[in-house]
Enzyme design. Sequence first.
Site, PDB file in Angstrom:
ATOM      1  N   CYS A  64       6.168  -0.303   7.362  1.00  0.00           N
ATOM      2  CA  CYS A  64       5.856   0.855   6.527  1.00  0.00           C
ATOM      3  C   CYS A  64       7.067   1.203   5.674  1.00  0.00           C
ATOM      4  O   CYS A  64       8.196   1.211   6.167  1.00  0.00           O
ATOM      5  CB  CYS A  64       5.488   2.041   7.415  1.00  0.00           C
ATOM      6  SG  CYS A  64       5.084   3.531   6.483  1.00  0.00           S
ATOM      7  N   LEU A  65       6.834   1.517   4.414  1.00  0.00           N
ATOM      8  CA  LEU A  65       7.919   1.906   3.510  1.00  0.00           C
ATOM      9  C   LEU A  65       8.635   3.158   4.008  1.00  0.00           C
ATOM     10  O   LEU A  65       9.802   3.376   3.684  1.00  0.00           O
ATOM     11  CB  LEU A  65       7.376   2.152   2.096  1.00  0.00           C
ATOM     12  CG  LEU A  65       6.763   0.944   1.390  1.00  0.00           C
ATOM     13  CD1 LEU A  65       6.158   1.372   0.053  1.00  0.00           C
ATOM     14  CD2 LEU A  65       7.780  -0.161   1.200  1.00  0.00           C
ATOM     15  N   GLY A  69       0.845  -1.181   0.000  1.00  0.00           N
ATOM     16  CA  GLY A  69       0.000   0.000   0.000  1.00  0.00           C
ATOM     17  C   GLY A  69       0.879   1.230   0.000  1.00  0.00           C
ATOM     18  O   GLY A  69       2.054   1.164   0.365  1.00  0.00           O
ATOM     19  N   HIS A  93      -4.023   1.634   7.757  1.00  0.00           N
ATOM     20  CA  HIS A  93      -2.667   2.187   7.738  1.00  0.00           C
ATOM     21  C   HIS A  93      -2.565   3.348   6.733  1.00  0.00           C
ATOM     22  O   HIS A  93      -1.969   4.389   7.033  1.00  0.00           O
ATOM     23  CB  HIS A  93      -1.706   1.045   7.371  1.00  0.00           C
ATOM     24  CG  HIS A  93      -0.273   1.406   7.281  1.00  0.00           C
ATOM     25  ND1 HIS A  93       0.672   0.938   8.177  1.00  0.00           N
ATOM     26  CD2 HIS A  93       0.408   2.172   6.385  1.00  0.00           C
ATOM     27  CE1 HIS A  93       1.867   1.418   7.831  1.00  0.00           C
ATOM     28  NE2 HIS A  93       1.733   2.168   6.753  1.00  0.00           N
TER      29      HIS A  93
END
Length: 185
Positions: free
Chosen positions: A108-109, A55, A150
Amino acid sequence: MRLPGRYDGVARPIVTYGSDPVLHRPCTPVTVFDRDLRRLVLDMFASMEAADGVGLAANQIGVDARIFVIDCPDAAGEDVVGYVVNPTLTLLEPADGEPAEEVTEEGCLSVPGPYAELARTFRARVDGVDVHGDPVRIEATGMAARCLQHEVDHLDGIVYVDRLPEEERDRLLAEAAGPAGDLPA
Ligand code: NI
């Protein structure tokens, strides 16, 4: 929801935690539905793909706009693929036999490297519009529902580590920063 040629865009650099205020404040709703918007959505899919994410929110590539993309399996293993402009999140009651919430590792990126356990509602829905301004809806379970929560958090200026106790957050951010103490560019 599937956008034809959704990976025809150009991958852009991912904004990391603490490196740009755009990641830490609420994003601006989209009001213009033009070619630039379509290009942005394509670039978001390409950026998510290039970073091997499930995402991505627009502010994670430095764009102040309420848009996210998702390509993430649900609780049944079915891939949930799509994007939503101007999303609003609704946490749903569990269906028969489902848990109300689930505690699973989340990452998370924008905090590259570490993962942390976080409770999220098991079933969730997002309502919004597509690149033409027409209504769209994504309802999902399990990891995909976690992803919806998220990504909408991101668009509200909240990174998942902000939901953790301060000590754990500091540890994860230090881990993401690496031994030199500098977040990657
Ligand atoms: Ni994230």
